[in-house]
Design a protein around this motif. Structure first.
Motif, PDB file in Angstrom:
ATOM      1  N   UNK A 144      -1.645   4.282   8.409  1.00 38.50           N
ATOM      2  CA  UNK A 144      -1.242   5.686   8.459  1.00 38.50           C
ATOM      3  C   UNK A 144      -0.970   6.187   7.056  1.00 38.50           C
ATOM      4  N   UNK A 145      -1.533   7.323   6.732  1.00 37.34           N
ATOM      5  CA  UNK A 145      -1.246   7.986   5.462  1.00 37.34           C
ATOM      6  C   UNK A 145      -0.422   9.233   5.778  1.00 37.34           C
ATOM      7  N   UNK A 146       0.776   9.285   5.212  1.00 34.37           N
ATOM      8  CA  UNK A 146       1.722  10.366   5.499  1.00 34.37           C
ATOM      9  C   UNK A 146       1.471  11.571   4.623  1.00 34.37           C
ATOM     10  N   UNK A 147       1.526  12.743   5.219  1.00 29.54           N
ATOM     11  CA  UNK A 147       1.497  13.995   4.485  1.00 29.54           C
ATOM     12  C   UNK A 147       2.891  14.603   4.550  1.00 29.54           C
ATOM     13  N   UNK A 148       3.187  15.623   3.747  1.00 28.93           N
ATOM     14  CA  UNK A 148       4.520  16.218   3.765  1.00 28.93           C
ATOM     15  C   UNK A 148       4.823  16.897   5.097  1.00 28.93           C
ATOM     16  N   UNK A 149       6.084  16.899   5.467  1.00 35.15           N
ATOM     17  CA  UNK A 149       6.511  17.552   6.699  1.00 35.15           C
ATOM     18  C   UNK A 149       6.488  19.065   6.533  1.00 35.15           C
ATOM     19  N   UNK A 150       5.921  19.753   7.525  1.00 32.77           N
ATOM     20  CA  UNK A 150       5.895  21.212   7.512  1.00 32.77           C
ATOM     21  C   UNK A 150       7.030  21.750   8.383  1.00 32.77           C
ATOM     22  N   UNK A 151       7.956  22.484   7.770  1.00 29.77           N
ATOM     23  CA  UNK A 151       8.999  23.131   8.571  1.00 29.77           C
ATOM     24  C   UNK A 151       8.439  24.437   9.123  1.00 29.77           C
TER      25      UNK A 151
ATOM     26  N   UNK B  58      -4.222  10.179   9.498  1.00 30.06           N
ATOM     27  CA  UNK B  58      -3.451  11.074   8.647  1.00 30.06           C
ATOM     28  C   UNK B  58      -2.349  11.681   9.503  1.00 30.06           C
ATOM     29  N   UNK B  59      -1.128  11.499   9.090  1.00 27.81           N
ATOM     30  CA  UNK B  59       0.022  11.983   9.854  1.00 27.81           C
ATOM     31  C   UNK B  59       0.574  13.240   9.181  1.00 27.81           C
ATOM     32  N   UNK B  60       0.547  14.363   9.892  1.00 22.12           N
ATOM     33  CA  UNK B  60       1.081  15.631   9.402  1.00 22.12           C
ATOM     34  C   UNK B  60       2.225  16.055  10.324  1.00 22.12           C
ATOM     35  N   UNK B  61       3.462  15.632  10.004  1.00 23.92           N
ATOM     36  CA  UNK B  61       4.599  15.988  10.856  1.00 23.92           C
ATOM     37  C   UNK B  61       4.929  17.476  10.754  1.00 23.92           C
ATOM     38  N   UNK B  62       5.204  18.085  11.889  1.00 23.94           N
ATOM     39  CA  UNK B  62       5.583  19.498  11.947  1.00 23.94           C
ATOM     40  C   UNK B  62       6.867  19.606  12.754  1.00 23.94           C
ATOM     41  N   UNK B  63       7.855  20.275  12.194  1.00 20.28           N
ATOM     42  CA  UNK B  63       9.118  20.481  12.901  1.00 20.28           C
ATOM     43  C   UNK B  63       9.549  21.927  12.793  1.00 20.28           C
TER      44      UNK B  63
ATOM     45  N   UNK C 229       0.836  -1.195   0.000  1.00 26.44           N
ATOM     46  CA  UNK C 229       0.000   0.000   0.000  1.00 26.44           C
ATOM     47  C   UNK C 229       0.873   1.249   0.000  1.00 26.44           C
ATOM     48  N   UNK C 230       0.512   2.216  -0.809  1.00 25.54           N
ATOM     49  CA  UNK C 230       1.201   3.506  -0.833  1.00 25.54           C
ATOM     50  C   UNK C 230       0.801   4.289   0.406  1.00 25.54           C
ATOM     51  N   UNK C 231       1.784   4.735   1.172  1.00 23.35           N
ATOM     52  CA  UNK C 231       1.504   5.425   2.431  1.00 23.35           C
ATOM     53  C   UNK C 231       1.627   6.941   2.313  1.00 23.35           C
ATOM     54  N   UNK C 232       1.940   7.464   1.140  1.00 26.42           N
ATOM     55  CA  UNK C 232       2.076   8.912   0.946  1.00 26.42           C
ATOM     56  C   UNK C 232       0.767   9.470   0.415  1.00 26.42           C
ATOM     57  N   UNK C 233       0.064  10.198   1.248  1.00 24.93           N
ATOM     58  CA  UNK C 233      -1.267  10.733   0.935  1.00 24.93           C
ATOM     59  C   UNK C 233      -1.288  11.511  -0.379  1.00 24.93           C
ATOM     60  N   UNK C 234      -0.315  12.378  -0.593  1.00 27.50           N
ATOM     61  CA  UNK C 234      -0.296  13.231  -1.777  1.00 27.50           C
ATOM     62  C   UNK C 234      -0.058  12.503  -3.086  1.00 27.50           C
ATOM     63  N   UNK C 235       0.451  11.289  -3.037  1.00 27.95           N
ATOM     64  CA  UNK C 235       0.713  10.566  -4.273  1.00 27.95           C
ATOM     65  C   UNK C 235      -0.440   9.639  -4.669  1.00 27.95           C
ATOM     66  N   UNK C 236      -1.494   9.635  -3.874  1.00 27.19           N
ATOM     67  CA  UNK C 236      -2.662   8.826  -4.202  1.00 27.19           C
ATOM     68  C   UNK C 236      -3.661   9.626  -5.030  1.00 27.19           C
ATOM     69  N   UNK C 237      -4.365   8.942  -5.900  1.00 24.75           N
ATOM     70  CA  UNK C 237      -5.427   9.596  -6.680  1.00 24.75           C
ATOM     71  C   UNK C 237      -6.707   9.625  -5.853  1.00 24.75           C
TER      72      UNK C 237
END
Length: 86
Positions: free
Chosen positions: A58-65, A23-28, A1-9
């Motif tokens: 878990x579906x990963x979203x991009x990390x927000x700096x 939905x995992x939205x990492x913030x650093x 399964x693809x775990x990157x939310x943004x790469x799914x249709x």
């Protein structure tokens, strides 16, 4: 399964996203950690969140700096800060 939310249709999201999905939205933040570590240390650590297969979907979203620390800036170069008026 693809775990990157943004790469799914949209059709893939419709079939993979369930009530048990997370939905995992990492913030650093970007802040000083002394002379031995880079400013983006917290962002690098946050980016690893959700990478390994947990016991739930878990579906990963991009990390927000993101971040504007108020404490511990002490005028250190490169650390963003906010100005507060009291």
């Amino acid at each position: 399964m693809n775990r990157w939310y943004g790469s799914l249709s949209a059709p893939e999201i419709a079939t993979q996203l369930t009530e048990r999905s997370v939905l995992c939205l990492p913030i650093g933040s970007y802040e000083q950690h002394g002379p031995h570590l880079p400013l983006h240390t917290d962002t690098v650590v946050a980016a690893q969140t959700g990478v390994h297969q947990p016991p739930y979907q878990t579906l990963r979203q991009p990390t927000l700096p993101l971040g504007a620390p108020r404490a511990c800036t002490c005028g250190v170069a490169g650390t963003p800060s906010r100005a507060y008026q009291g």
